[in-house]
Design an enzyme around this catalytic site. Structure first.
Site, PDB file in Angstrom:
ATOM      1  N   GLN A   4      28.233  14.080 -52.277  1.00 28.50           N
ATOM      2  CA  GLN A   4      27.665  12.745 -52.448  1.00 28.50           C
ATOM      3  C   GLN A   4      28.736  11.693 -52.738  1.00 28.50           C
ATOM      4  O   GLN A   4      28.713  10.593 -52.176  1.00 28.50           O
ATOM      5  CB  GLN A   4      26.647  12.806 -53.599  1.00 28.50           C
ATOM      6  CG  GLN A   4      25.861  11.531 -53.852  1.00 28.50           C
ATOM      7  CD  GLN A   4      24.923  11.670 -55.060  1.00 28.50           C
ATOM      8  OE1 GLN A   4      24.726  12.757 -55.592  1.00 28.50           O
ATOM      9  NE2 GLN A   4      24.353  10.562 -55.496  1.00 28.50           N
ATOM     10  N   GLU A  33      12.700  15.224 -61.851  1.00 30.67           N
ATOM     11  CA  GLU A  33      11.955  14.034 -61.460  1.00 30.67           C
ATOM     12  C   GLU A  33      10.460  14.335 -61.419  1.00 30.67           C
ATOM     13  O   GLU A  33      10.036  15.493 -61.465  1.00 30.67           O
ATOM     14  CB  GLU A  33      12.379  13.561 -60.055  1.00 30.67           C
ATOM     15  CG  GLU A  33      13.869  13.296 -59.919  1.00 30.67           C
ATOM     16  CD  GLU A  33      14.218  12.479 -58.682  1.00 30.67           C
ATOM     17  OE1 GLU A  33      13.297  11.917 -58.055  1.00 30.67           O
ATOM     18  OE2 GLU A  33      15.421  12.425 -58.357  1.00 30.67           O
ATOM     19  N   ARG A  65      27.142  16.843 -56.081  1.00 34.09           N
ATOM     20  CA  ARG A  65      27.827  15.620 -56.530  1.00 34.09           C
ATOM     21  C   ARG A  65      29.132  15.357 -55.785  1.00 34.09           C
ATOM     22  O   ARG A  65      29.517  14.198 -55.603  1.00 34.09           O
ATOM     23  CB  ARG A  65      28.119  15.716 -58.025  1.00 34.09           C
ATOM     24  CG  ARG A  65      26.903  15.898 -58.899  1.00 34.09           C
ATOM     25  CD  ARG A  65      25.976  14.708 -58.832  1.00 34.09           C
ATOM     26  NE  ARG A  65      24.787  14.904 -59.664  1.00 34.09           N
ATOM     27  CZ  ARG A  65      23.693  14.163 -59.550  1.00 34.09           C
ATOM     28  NH1 ARG A  65      23.607  13.193 -58.659  1.00 34.09           N
ATOM     29  NH2 ARG A  65      22.660  14.398 -60.324  1.00 34.09           N
ATOM     30  N   GLU A  74      24.859  14.197 -66.303  1.00 33.36           N
ATOM     31  CA  GLU A  74      24.801  13.482 -67.574  1.00 33.36           C
ATOM     32  C   GLU A  74      24.946  14.441 -68.759  1.00 33.36           C
ATOM     33  O   GLU A  74      25.610  14.118 -69.736  1.00 33.36           O
ATOM     34  CB  GLU A  74      23.461  12.742 -67.697  1.00 33.36           C
ATOM     35  CG  GLU A  74      23.212  11.682 -66.649  1.00 33.36           C
ATOM     36  CD  GLU A  74      21.744  11.335 -66.520  1.00 33.36           C
ATOM     37  OE1 GLU A  74      21.047  11.970 -65.692  1.00 33.36           O
ATOM     38  OE2 GLU A  74      21.284  10.460 -67.275  1.00 33.36           O
ATOM     39  N   ASP A 114      15.333  17.175 -57.400  1.00 30.18           N
ATOM     40  CA  ASP A 114      16.141  16.563 -56.346  1.00 30.18           C
ATOM     41  C   ASP A 114      17.565  17.128 -56.437  1.00 30.18           C
ATOM     42  O   ASP A 114      18.483  16.476 -56.913  1.00 30.18           O
ATOM     43  CB  ASP A 114      16.122  15.040 -56.549  1.00 30.18           C
ATOM     44  CG  ASP A 114      17.010  14.303 -55.560  1.00 30.18           C
ATOM     45  OD1 ASP A 114      17.163  14.795 -54.433  1.00 30.18           O
ATOM     46  OD2 ASP A 114      17.545  13.247 -55.938  1.00 30.18           O
ATOM     47  N   HIS A 144      19.229   6.968 -67.247  1.00 30.06           N
ATOM     48  CA  HIS A 144      19.974   7.682 -66.199  1.00 30.06           C
ATOM     49  C   HIS A 144      20.928   6.740 -65.468  1.00 30.06           C
ATOM     50  O   HIS A 144      22.103   7.083 -65.233  1.00 30.06           O
ATOM     51  CB  HIS A 144      18.996   8.312 -65.200  1.00 30.06           C
ATOM     52  CG  HIS A 144      19.664   8.866 -63.970  1.00 30.06           C
ATOM     53  ND1 HIS A 144      20.493   9.958 -64.011  1.00 30.06           N
ATOM     54  CD2 HIS A 144      19.645   8.445 -62.670  1.00 30.06           C
ATOM     55  CE1 HIS A 144      20.940  10.209 -62.786  1.00 30.06           C
ATOM     56  NE2 HIS A 144      20.445   9.308 -61.956  1.00 30.06           N
ATOM     57  N   THR A 198      14.877  19.760 -51.501  1.00 29.17           N
ATOM     58  CA  THR A 198      14.176  19.097 -52.600  1.00 29.17           C
ATOM     59  C   THR A 198      12.991  20.003 -52.933  1.00 29.17           C
ATOM     60  O   THR A 198      12.197  20.319 -52.048  1.00 29.17           O
ATOM     61  CB  THR A 198      13.659  17.711 -52.155  1.00 29.17           C
ATOM     62  OG1 THR A 198      14.750  16.936 -51.663  1.00 29.17           O
ATOM     63  CG2 THR A 198      12.985  16.984 -53.313  1.00 29.17           C
ATOM     64  N   GLU A 225      18.217  17.324 -60.474  1.00 29.28           N
ATOM     65  CA  GLU A 225      17.678  16.065 -60.987  1.00 29.28           C
ATOM     66  C   GLU A 225      16.210  16.305 -61.288  1.00 29.28           C
ATOM     67  O   GLU A 225      15.417  16.567 -60.377  1.00 29.28           O
ATOM     68  CB  GLU A 225      17.874  14.915 -59.983  1.00 29.28           C
ATOM     69  CG  GLU A 225      19.349  14.538 -59.811  1.00 29.28           C
ATOM     70  CD  GLU A 225      19.563  13.193 -59.107  1.00 29.28           C
ATOM     71  OE1 GLU A 225      18.627  12.713 -58.446  1.00 29.28           O
ATOM     72  OE2 GLU A 225      20.679  12.657 -59.235  1.00 29.28           O
ATOM     73  N   LYS A 231      22.194  15.298 -50.711  1.00 24.62           N
ATOM     74  CA  LYS A 231      20.811  15.451 -51.169  1.00 24.62           C
ATOM     75  C   LYS A 231      19.923  16.173 -50.154  1.00 24.62           C
ATOM     76  O   LYS A 231      18.913  16.767 -50.537  1.00 24.62           O
ATOM     77  CB  LYS A 231      20.191  14.058 -51.387  1.00 24.62           C
ATOM     78  CG  LYS A 231      20.916  13.164 -52.362  1.00 24.62           C
ATOM     79  CD  LYS A 231      20.481  13.433 -53.787  1.00 24.62           C
ATOM     80  CE  LYS A 231      20.922  12.318 -54.714  1.00 24.62           C
ATOM     81  NZ  LYS A 231      20.360  12.495 -56.062  1.00 24.62           N
ATOM     82  N   ASP A 261      13.134   8.451 -52.548  1.00 21.63           N
ATOM     83  CA  ASP A 261      13.552   8.760 -53.912  1.00 21.63           C
ATOM     84  C   ASP A 261      14.010   7.474 -54.597  1.00 21.63           C
ATOM     85  O   ASP A 261      14.794   6.713 -54.032  1.00 21.63           O
ATOM     86  CB  ASP A 261      14.693   9.778 -53.868  1.00 21.63           C
ATOM     87  CG  ASP A 261      14.920  10.431 -55.228  1.00 21.63           C
ATOM     88  OD1 ASP A 261      13.949  10.538 -56.008  1.00 21.63           O
ATOM     89  OD2 ASP A 261      16.059  10.806 -55.508  1.00 21.63           O
TER      90      ASP A 261
END
Lengths: 406, 406
Positions: A232, A193, A229, A354, A225, A124, A249, A191, A245, A117
């Protein structure tokens, strides 16, 4: 409702032809399928019925052999499929080999070898930097403009669109907590992607040059993904993301060949820093490395963001050149994610981190506020790209519902 | 020189019986082999010759089916092999099925699914912290005593012992350099580790409890996690090691079953911090999680270090519980490394980074000084463990020569 009569302008018309693996209703057997409109063509059966030499690539339970066959074969098979689907003489043979999309089970279309990844959206990375390091002079790490930062993820937990995602548990620790606590993640995020699928392998010790991208990469798909948080944040220094993570996925069931996206190729944003030769794509004006993919992120059917892939700073060709420049080999089925796609505007951000500015500004959804995902939430990523003559090329959706651990 | 007459006390005697995959001289065919002294038994041929039901697990080109078969089968097969190799009545049948070790080609014994690397030696982590963050109050990151830090590596570049390692190129940047430069790594290092091989898979969403370690993990091997320190230093913030590690990881050709290491089990060092329940092994007095493995690191035949695995803070059972606590599934063939094994003494450090204190104090080898590895250097990891009655259990060596890119 014969599939040949897919409506003019359908984003899954004969200009698209993404590949997947399906089981027909009532069967466990896996077969390579090609999507046309709301139907799936049994591609192996079609090849057999028409006496095509490509039966050895298409009458398979996985896309692996087709992926490994290489660029010339990819073109030849696509040309053959186009003929089967558009030449009236084939209609009688081909039509019985369609299955309504709603009737089939879709599978992970290939065995994922290594999963990497990246972190290649400047918007971002700047947002993440401002959120996590508000006092830093520059929100970007010092290496960010010199190389596409990436890391390896867990290939064994890549799942196909539609698979439920069990909310992960793990350790978390707030700055004021004296010790970590254990429990289900309370900051579960998405996420948005794009994933790139490697077809042709490379030898250990032999880097893949920037210009050889399309000799190795077969196609792309949407990718979610999923990220916890809180897990992480506590684990990731100094060796990077791990359990935050690795629980899941999600990828689309449909792999769009790069050949279907010729009209979507665009130049990436201007480079602000000189690049080392192995990453320098400034001389490749006729081989623009970017793709104009318009992504939509929805939670429970409500659109929360529309990230534009054309804004990615690092291209997929640069990512591949970087990934292999140390001599790391490629295998058929390697998958690499672009990193979260975020555009410059607030409604173009590809993560809740975000969009809600780390939970400070919750989203207002019809069914309530969201700082992060709640159990039961259904996330849908969808996208399209400009195609020939202004027709859209649809990418396969990625959906996933968050469920509590039983 | 009949293989049955392996000398008393040989570390690869009938108390050991590690598994590998070999091709006999002049053949490309891959077969499961069991090592006895300096010979390899063709285990599938033996099973067939003796009419054993385990022929379906042993007459294979990979250890995969045996790994997947589970703990009861692992014990049963080991018991059968022991009988074949020790009961005189089998001698006539078995003896022709041995091959001299020097005559066969050894292969990677199983397909590596996901590869994870941990960071579980406190001595190593403290050394690394002091070297890279000399001004920090505590050389350990704040999470270090609460969880076994790990990250995913590249499974596609795991290679078997004896494979040359091409010196990787990449970006590096010293603190005083205005911009990164590109070239072959000038700080190529080794990391002496132990790798654990997962046999029995687990379901996504279902953590594996501490006590189920030996239901899932089949055995272990030595592992060299080659590391380009200059590439790693520039790339690793914020997402962890990537190209500094992904070019190659070497493993032994022989997987030692955990059952051969019963006499090597020891309690890990005392825990200095309370552990969350899923990692708390304080109540497992009769199931000590550590292994007493005595490792030797040699460069060009000269011993540079003797790292004791018994000093590892986090055990392989804790690593597995952590790896899956977020619901990440296991697959047959998953491999996880312990992290660099370093003991408390200067001559027990498992990397040149620590042995030379980041190059400040080069090693004096018979053929010259070494801060980091030079082209042509041959690195050998070897190890033994206490076995029954004081006999040693030998682990398969891991060798690798550093070569310049052609």
């Amino acid at each position: 409702m014969p599939p040949f009569d897919v409506p003019e302008g359908d984003p899954f018309g004969p200009h698209n032809l993404p590949y997947g693996v399906f089981s027909p209703a009532g069967s466990q057997e896996r077969r390579v399928g090609v999507r046309l409109g709301d139907h799936v063509l049994d591609a192996g059966a079609a090849a057999a019925a028409l006496g095509s030499p490509y039966v050895s690539l298409l009458a398979r339970p996985t896309l692996g052999p087709l992926l490994a066959a290489g660029r010339t074969a990819w073109s030849d098979v696509r040309r053959a499929l186009t003929a089967w689907l558009t030449v009236p003489a084939h209609r009688e043979t081909i039509e019985p080999l369609f299955h309504p999309l709603s009737s089939v089970t879709l599978h992970l279309p290939f065995e994922v070898a290594d999963y990497v990844d990246f972190y290649s959206s400047e918007h971002h990375a700047r947002n993440a930097g401002q959120i996590f390091r508000p006092d830093a002079a520059d929100p970007l790490p010092p290496n960010w403009k010199h190389l596409p930062i990436g890391y390896h993820g867990r290939s064994g937990t890549v799942v196909v669109s539609g698979t439920d995602v069990v909310r992960p548990s793990g350790q978390r620790k707030g700055p004021a907590d004296p010790a970590p606590v254990f429990g289900p993640s309370v900051r579960l995020d998405i996420e948005a992607e794009v994933g790139f699928v490697v077809g042709v392998p490379s030898a250990q010790g032999e880097p893949v040059a920037l210009g050889d991208f399309r000799e190795h990469v077969f196609g792309l798909c949407l990718l979610n993904d999923w990220s916890a948080r809180d897990i992480q944040a506590w684990e990731y220094v100094p060796l990077g993301p791990f359990l935050g993570k690795s629980f899941a996925t999600s990828v689309s069931a449909w792999i769009t060949p790069l050949e279907a996206l010729e009209d979507a190729r665009v130049a990436p944003p201007p480079r602000t820093h000189p690049l080392l030769p192995y990453l320098d794509d400034s001389g490749s004006g006729d081989e623009p490395g970017g793709y104009d993919l318009r992504i939509t992120v929805a939670v429970n059917g409500h659109v929360v963001s529309e990230p534009p892939f054309s804004t990615m700073y690092w291209t997929a060709a640069q990512q591949l050149a970087h990934l292999t420049v140390n001599g790391a080999s490629l295998r058929t089925g390697d998958l690499y994610g672009s990193g979260t796609v975020s555009g410059p505007e607030p409604d173009q951000r590809g993560s809740l981190l975000e969009l809600t500015w780390n939970g400070r500004d919750p989203l207002e959804l019809p069914d309530g506020k969201r700082a992060f995902l709640e159990d039961g939430d259904m996330v849908t990523l969808s996208a399209w790209a400009p195609g020939p003559g202004g027709v859209r090329v649809g990418l396969g959706d990625v959906t996933g519902r968050v469920v509590a651990r039983a």
